[in-house]
Scaffold this motif. Sequence first.
Motif, PDB file in Angstrom:
ATOM      1  N   UNK A 105       6.960 -13.512  -3.570  1.00 41.00           N
ATOM      2  CA  UNK A 105       5.487 -13.053  -3.023  1.00 41.00           C
ATOM      3  C   UNK A 105       5.531 -12.171  -1.872  1.00 41.00           C
ATOM      4  N   UNK A 106       4.935 -11.175  -1.743  1.00 41.70           N
ATOM      5  CA  UNK A 106       4.798 -10.153  -0.280  1.00 41.70           C
ATOM      6  C   UNK A 106       4.133 -11.209   0.665  1.00 41.70           C
TER       7      UNK A 106
ATOM      8  N   UNK B 117      -0.425 -14.581   2.310  1.00 46.56           N
ATOM      9  CA  UNK B 117      -1.358 -14.771   3.139  1.00 46.56           C
ATOM     10  C   UNK B 117      -2.720 -14.790   2.254  1.00 46.56           C
ATOM     11  N   UNK B 118      -2.955 -13.802   1.300  1.00 44.46           N
ATOM     12  CA  UNK B 118      -4.117 -14.063   0.335  1.00 44.46           C
ATOM     13  C   UNK B 118      -4.410 -15.302  -0.062  1.00 44.46           C
ATOM     14  N   UNK B 119      -3.356 -16.133  -0.729  1.00 45.71           N
ATOM     15  CA  UNK B 119      -3.374 -17.343  -1.289  1.00 45.71           C
ATOM     16  C   UNK B 119      -3.786 -18.400  -0.216  1.00 45.71           C
ATOM     17  N   UNK B 120      -3.208 -18.453   0.922  1.00 47.31           N
ATOM     18  CA  UNK B 120      -3.511 -19.156   1.809  1.00 47.31           C
ATOM     19  C   UNK B 120      -4.841 -19.334   2.480  1.00 47.31           C
TER      20      UNK B 120
ATOM     21  N   UNK C 118      -7.045 -21.266   0.906  1.00 46.69           N
ATOM     22  CA  UNK C 118      -6.669 -22.326   0.819  1.00 46.69           C
ATOM     23  C   UNK C 118      -5.648 -23.164  -0.272  1.00 46.69           C
ATOM     24  N   UNK C 119      -4.899 -22.465  -0.647  1.00 49.56           N
ATOM     25  CA  UNK C 119      -3.759 -22.627  -1.456  1.00 49.56           C
ATOM     26  C   UNK C 119      -2.513 -22.825  -0.750  1.00 49.56           C
ATOM     27  N   UNK C 120      -1.333 -23.473  -1.300  1.00 46.30           N
ATOM     28  CA  UNK C 120      -0.062 -23.547  -0.521  1.00 46.30           C
ATOM     29  C   UNK C 120       0.900 -22.857  -1.550  1.00 46.30           C
ATOM     30  N   UNK C 121       1.314 -21.541  -1.470  1.00 43.82           N
ATOM     31  CA  UNK C 121       2.157 -21.082  -2.572  1.00 43.82           C
ATOM     32  C   UNK C 121       3.505 -21.368  -2.018  1.00 43.82           C
ATOM     33  N   UNK C 122       4.307 -21.635  -3.225  1.00 40.07           N
ATOM     34  CA  UNK C 122       5.849 -21.966  -2.777  1.00 40.07           C
ATOM     35  C   UNK C 122       6.636 -21.222  -3.678  1.00 40.07           C
ATOM     36  N   UNK C 123       7.799 -20.904  -3.186  1.00 38.16           N
ATOM     37  CA  UNK C 123       8.778 -20.068  -3.814  1.00 38.16           C
ATOM     38  C   UNK C 123      10.358 -20.645  -4.192  1.00 38.16           C
TER      39      UNK C 123
END
Length: 319
Positions: free
Chosen positions: A95-96, A101-104, A107-112
Amino acid sequence: MIRNAFNLIGLTLILGLFLACGNKPKNSKEEQDYQRAARYFVADASFQPILDEELQVFLFQNLLDTLDAQYTDEQEAVQKLMRLETWLAFTTRRLTEKEEQNLKDRRYLPRTYALAYDGLAIITNNSNPDTCITVKDFKRILQGELVKWSDIYPQSKLGEIDVVFDNPLSSTVRWCVDSILGGKEIKAPNIGAVKTSKAVIDYVEQHPNAMGIIGSNWLNDSRDTTNVTFKKNIQVMKVSRMDSATAANSWRPYQYYLYNGNYPLVRTIYALLNEPRTGLPSNFAHFCRLPKGQTIILQSGLLPIQAAMNHREVIVNNQ
């Protein structure tokens, strides 16, 4: 009477706590949205062979669970993740910063998670006598500077190089744009796209002057469990980092050449996970990183991220 009253109050409190600590009501919009996105994952179609194998074994181990796969182009896969239509996407990019930052902010917590390495393969028709190419010449083809086979191989009589990708928005095209062309778009008129990796193979098989670009997990001959035999209906070019390609300094995307760094066109396969709880999408993403999932990747011909490859040097005596 007093004791019974206290017992009734206690039972009411316990029941209230039980309901409060449980899952969201099944008919709530939040729960429905979660379940809708948790039914399937999305992936760039170039990874279909390996992900189909992973999913088959995963579901066999979890007989009561159902998870579907949706194969599309890489751009659409990321967009579905950002629109919260799915919690899991498989791509060849992270993710860029803006996307993360958009997901955060929501209030989400994206993981790669990095899962494997895939070699980008250059394939040609079996009748093409030229089997080696440099990264430099490949770049010049994508830039439109080299348009005929004779521009690379003066003796060639094949005419124009007919370059074909799987999909205009696929991970294959994006990787070439970012990693080979430095972000510049592909605009050469002799370069086009079909719809799928299989269609690329079929096209190259039928056109002597064609050059196809696909992920190496589409190449392995299923009859060969050692992963050292590619499909018989096309040939895979050897690629060199040098200014001039020879049989001695050029390599095909075999597993070991991805491992030791000899093959130059290598990309990473990522799982992009944004699930707000631990459900099937999270479990499947982690399964692909566990020993069983990594073994499936190894057996498919790709290089698992946690590779521990054994290799032996063989000396052939022709006497």
